[in-house]
Enzyme design. Sequence first.
Site, PDB file in Angstrom:
ATOM      1  N   ARG A 176      -4.655  85.118  -1.691  1.00 37.63           N
ATOM      2  CA  ARG A 176      -5.753  84.441  -0.996  1.00 37.63           C
ATOM      3  C   ARG A 176      -5.250  83.431   0.038  1.00 37.63           C
ATOM      4  O   ARG A 176      -5.995  83.040   0.929  1.00 37.63           O
ATOM      5  CB  ARG A 176      -6.687  83.751  -1.991  1.00 37.63           C
ATOM      6  CG  ARG A 176      -7.803  84.657  -2.478  1.00 37.63           C
ATOM      7  CD  ARG A 176      -8.943  83.903  -3.150  1.00 37.63           C
ATOM      8  NE  ARG A 176      -8.521  83.307  -4.400  1.00 37.63           N
ATOM      9  CZ  ARG A 176      -8.556  82.015  -4.672  1.00 37.63           C
ATOM     10  NH1 ARG A 176      -8.973  81.151  -3.750  1.00 37.63           N
ATOM     11  NH2 ARG A 176      -8.172  81.559  -5.844  1.00 37.63           N
ATOM     12  N   TYR A 210     -25.965  91.581  17.011  1.00 35.12           N
ATOM     13  CA  TYR A 210     -25.965  92.564  15.933  1.00 35.12           C
ATOM     14  C   TYR A 210     -27.005  92.160  14.891  1.00 35.12           C
ATOM     15  O   TYR A 210     -27.160  90.982  14.566  1.00 35.12           O
ATOM     16  CB  TYR A 210     -24.557  92.651  15.329  1.00 35.12           C
ATOM     17  CG  TYR A 210     -24.489  93.371  14.017  1.00 35.12           C
ATOM     18  CD1 TYR A 210     -25.042  94.644  13.857  1.00 35.12           C
ATOM     19  CD2 TYR A 210     -23.877  92.787  12.926  1.00 35.12           C
ATOM     20  CE1 TYR A 210     -24.984  95.300  12.641  1.00 35.12           C
ATOM     21  CE2 TYR A 210     -23.793  93.439  11.709  1.00 35.12           C
ATOM     22  CZ  TYR A 210     -24.353  94.698  11.571  1.00 35.12           C
ATOM     23  OH  TYR A 210     -24.289  95.339  10.363  1.00 35.12           O
ATOM     24  N   ASP A 267     -18.980  87.211  20.537  1.00 31.73           N
ATOM     25  CA  ASP A 267     -18.709  88.455  19.826  1.00 31.73           C
ATOM     26  C   ASP A 267     -18.198  89.461  20.853  1.00 31.73           C
ATOM     27  O   ASP A 267     -18.930  89.884  21.745  1.00 31.73           O
ATOM     28  CB  ASP A 267     -19.981  88.957  19.150  1.00 31.73           C
ATOM     29  CG  ASP A 267     -19.729  90.142  18.217  1.00 31.73           C
ATOM     30  OD1 ASP A 267     -18.828  90.956  18.519  1.00 31.73           O
ATOM     31  OD2 ASP A 267     -20.443  90.274  17.207  1.00 31.73           O
ATOM     32  N   LYS A 324     -14.732  98.351  13.906  1.00 30.97           N
ATOM     33  CA  LYS A 324     -15.075  99.209  15.032  1.00 30.97           C
ATOM     34  C   LYS A 324     -13.831  99.601  15.838  1.00 30.97           C
ATOM     35  O   LYS A 324     -12.975 100.301  15.348  1.00 30.97           O
ATOM     36  CB  LYS A 324     -16.112  98.510  15.904  1.00 30.97           C
ATOM     37  CG  LYS A 324     -17.554  98.589  15.389  1.00 30.97           C
ATOM     38  CD  LYS A 324     -17.807  98.046  14.019  1.00 30.97           C
ATOM     39  CE  LYS A 324     -19.294  98.030  13.688  1.00 30.97           C
ATOM     40  NZ  LYS A 324     -19.574  97.254  12.472  1.00 30.97           N
TER      41      LYS A 324
END
Length: 405
Positions: free
Chosen positions: A77, A131, A196, A221
């Site tokens: 982590r 989005y 974005d 993507k």
Amino acid sequence: MDTASTGAYDAVRPASRALATEAVHAGRDDLARQGLHAPPIDLSTTYPSFDSRGEAARIDAFATDGADPDGPPIYGRLGNPTVARFETALARLEGTESAVAFASGMAALSAVLLARSATGLRHVVAVRPLYGCSDHLLTAGLLGTEVTWTDPAGITDALRPDTGLVMVESPANPTLAEVDLRAVAHACGSVPLLADNTFATPVLQRPAEHGARLVLHSATKYLGGHGDVLAGVVACDEEFAGRLRQIRFATGGVLHPLAGYLLLRGLSTLPVRVRAASASAAELAGRLAADPRVARVHYPKLGGAMVAFETHGDPHEVIARVGLITPAVSLGSVDTLIQHPASISHRIVDADDRRGAGVSDRLLRMSVGLEDVDDLWADLDRALGERALTPVPLRDAAPLQETVG
């Protein structure tokens, strides 16, 4: 020892290289000196250490500013060497000091919102369209934030003393609307601008060069590029990156090392894929614009591999009739995908807000892949069907329970 997490190989990196060269070599500059060609995948969740006092000091240092701990890894982590390679490479491509990777694009956005809220800056100014899930996260206030929606010209007036972030997406999902990032950044004043950049990628646009402090990607993507990895990443300055690492450590939204490896591999072909798909997308946009069965085509001035278009006929029938093109959500893969935003990716956005942002019920969003453009056009031609003399009335799609990318 794998030095990816230490940044040691940066010392031998040339000061300036072309983006295509960075895409192939960034994050890998130390491999040859280790006798390696492909980057290793480190799947460890924890790392042995016989120096517990040293471990304590490094964890204390991380708690102070979120900087990558010096020396060998400590725990999954806190960081992973394979993921660190991808972060280094993406930061180089976006022209930022650092990048921080997460388990998904929404995890990345959530971390940014939490980082700002933790300092008491819970207000966000945002420009539609975004989005659909980003829109929902802001509108619903699920992380304790409050949003003011505005157009680019209204950003300055919408700012408040507790505004922690301004968010835009350009080209926007799904209408491909564009904003002047430099003008928007100026309007933000001292408030950080989050851009974005998922649709454009650093191949077509580097928002940090226009004043954005934070650059968000759904790495699922184009960065991954093959439809087989789920990830998100924020490129930013090192100060903000430290805060994001602390949020990631506390909330656990870490990226799996195998995903980090696939993303680093995806970056190596990113410029070639984006440019090839963009050429086909531009050709298809032109053919669609000239087709009487199509009411309107959306294609950004920036270019890119995304095309949106509105049909005179029933868009649901187009979805049902494609054969070569895959009717599926998401985008940026090597194969061409098409979906109906009002039914899926933006279904969770209030219908009036959705339509007000230009997401019409007849809009289809297509992510153009690497197939031959004539084969794609033949499939679209069949799917569009016979020419309709008048627009076909639409039936509402069945309600959806959730929105996906």
